[in-house]
Write a protein that holds these residues in place. Structure first.
Motif, PDB file in Angstrom:
ATOM      1  N   UNK A  92      -5.623   2.674  10.001  1.00 31.86           N
ATOM      2  CA  UNK A  92      -6.804   3.405  10.433  1.00 31.86           C
ATOM      3  C   UNK A  92      -7.981   3.236   9.481  1.00 31.86           C
ATOM      4  N   UNK A  93      -7.792   2.481   8.399  1.00 30.13           N
ATOM      5  CA  UNK A  93      -8.879   2.275   7.449  1.00 30.13           C
ATOM      6  C   UNK A  93      -9.989   1.470   8.114  1.00 30.13           C
ATOM      7  N   UNK A  94     -11.208   1.856   7.825  1.00 26.65           N
ATOM      8  CA  UNK A  94     -12.368   1.184   8.395  1.00 26.65           C
ATOM      9  C   UNK A  94     -13.040   0.399   7.271  1.00 26.65           C
ATOM     10  N   UNK A  95     -13.334  -0.885   7.494  1.00 29.82           N
ATOM     11  CA  UNK A  95     -13.978  -1.672   6.444  1.00 29.82           C
ATOM     12  C   UNK A  95     -15.323  -1.081   6.028  1.00 29.82           C
ATOM     13  N   UNK A  96     -15.690  -1.348   4.791  1.00 32.30           N
ATOM     14  CA  UNK A  96     -16.952  -0.838   4.260  1.00 32.30           C
ATOM     15  C   UNK A  96     -18.116  -1.284   5.141  1.00 32.30           C
ATOM     16  N   UNK A  97     -19.002  -0.363   5.400  1.00 32.23           N
ATOM     17  CA  UNK A  97     -20.171  -0.653   6.212  1.00 32.23           C
ATOM     18  C   UNK A  97     -19.981  -0.322   7.679  1.00 32.23           C
ATOM     19  N   UNK A  98     -18.743  -0.060   8.090  1.00 29.82           N
ATOM     20  CA  UNK A  98     -18.456   0.239   9.493  1.00 29.82           C
ATOM     21  C   UNK A  98     -17.959   1.667   9.698  1.00 29.82           C
ATOM     22  N   UNK A  99     -18.076   2.511   8.692  1.00 24.57           N
ATOM     23  CA  UNK A  99     -17.518   3.860   8.746  1.00 24.57           C
ATOM     24  C   UNK A  99     -18.041   4.654   9.944  1.00 24.57           C
ATOM     25  N   UNK A 100     -19.298   4.494  10.277  1.00 21.80           N
ATOM     26  CA  UNK A 100     -19.897   5.245  11.379  1.00 21.80           C
ATOM     27  C   UNK A 100     -19.315   4.855  12.733  1.00 21.80           C
ATOM     28  N   UNK A 101     -18.643   3.714  12.793  1.00 17.39           N
ATOM     29  CA  UNK A 101     -18.106   3.217  14.065  1.00 17.39           C
ATOM     30  C   UNK A 101     -16.630   3.496  14.251  1.00 17.39           C
ATOM     31  N   UNK A 107       0.851  -1.193   0.000  1.00 22.43           N
ATOM     32  CA  UNK A 107       0.000   0.000   0.000  1.00 22.43           C
ATOM     33  C   UNK A 107       0.883   1.238   0.000  1.00 22.43           C
ATOM     34  N   UNK A 108       0.409   2.322  -0.566  1.00 20.35           N
ATOM     35  CA  UNK A 108       1.169   3.571  -0.620  1.00 20.35           C
ATOM     36  C   UNK A 108       1.282   4.185   0.769  1.00 20.35           C
ATOM     37  N   UNK A 167      -7.140   0.984  20.569  1.00 19.64           N
ATOM     38  CA  UNK A 167      -7.969   1.378  19.421  1.00 19.64           C
ATOM     39  C   UNK A 167      -9.063   0.371  19.064  1.00 19.64           C
ATOM     40  N   UNK A 168      -8.814  -0.932  19.244  1.00 21.75           N
ATOM     41  CA  UNK A 168      -9.803  -1.966  18.916  1.00 21.75           C
ATOM     42  C   UNK A 168     -10.406  -1.714  17.540  1.00 21.75           C
ATOM     43  N   UNK A 169      -9.561  -1.750  16.540  1.00 24.07           N
ATOM     44  CA  UNK A 169     -10.012  -1.528  15.159  1.00 24.07           C
ATOM     45  C   UNK A 169     -10.960  -2.643  14.734  1.00 24.07           C
ATOM     46  N   UNK A 170     -11.842  -2.319  13.826  1.00 23.96           N
ATOM     47  CA  UNK A 170     -12.871  -3.258  13.369  1.00 23.96           C
ATOM     48  C   UNK A 170     -12.234  -4.549  12.856  1.00 23.96           C
ATOM     49  N   UNK A 171     -11.190  -4.446  12.043  1.00 21.18           N
ATOM     50  CA  UNK A 171     -10.531  -5.647  11.495  1.00 21.18           C
ATOM     51  C   UNK A 171     -10.020  -6.533  12.625  1.00 21.18           C
TER      52      UNK A 171
END
Length: 164
Positions: free
Chosen positions: A52-61, A46-47, A150-154
């Motif tokens: 910090x990227x949030x998977x699709x559908x979880x942006x609000x969280x 990745x560039x 942080x407990x990221x969604x992934x």
């Protein structure tokens, strides 16, 4: 002699730290120059970092609390399970005083996993230990999510896939 040794030790540590930083910067600059050419960049590189990227559908969280993220992941990724909040270990037959499980994950009214949101010293509490022991006696795994992390969604998705 102790003062001189201490001074030399601090100077040496500072010098090593400076050299390491310079080496990392030099390698980073060379990498950036080499990867400016798309043809030279590996396909999976990745560039920028996507931590910090949030998977699709979880942006609000993205900035939500850990248990809100866990509940959303459970609803979307594991719809076959029922999520119960603030589950008391007395539901497992325990007697006494306990710290309630933040979330209980059930399948057909049978507990499959307990989740605790913990803080810096929660795990040192006797009530936490007794709750953990009750889950172990019942053969139900107990996992923690530290509120300050942080407990990221992934991360949450991967962690829940390990236990469910």
């Amino acid at each position: 002699m102790g003062f001189l040794d201490n001074l030399i030790s601090k100077s040496t540590k500072k010098m090593i730290s400076d050299i390491a930083k310079s080496a990392v910067n030099a390698v980073s600059e060379e990498w950036n120059k080499a990867t400016d050419n798309e043809a030279l960049r590996p396909a999976n590189a990745a560039r920028s970092t996507s931590e910090d990227a949030v998977p699709a559908g979880y942006e609000a969280l993205a900035d939500a609390m850990a248990m809100d993220k866990v509940k959303a992941v459970m609803q979307r990724e594991f719809p076959q399970y029922e999520v119960r909040e603030d589950v008391s270990p007395t539901t497992l037959g325990g007697t006494g005083r306990f710290l309630p499980y933040s979330l209980g994950i059930y399948e057909n009214n049978v507990p499959k996993l307990f989740i605790m949101q913990v803080y810096n010293n929660t795990c040192a509490s006797r009530y936490y230990r007794w709750s953990k022991e009750e889950a172990a006696k019942a053969g139900v795994p107990l996992i923690n999510f530290v509120a300050q992390y942080p407990n990221r969604i992934e991360y949450i998705i991967n962690r829940l896939h390990q236990y469910l």
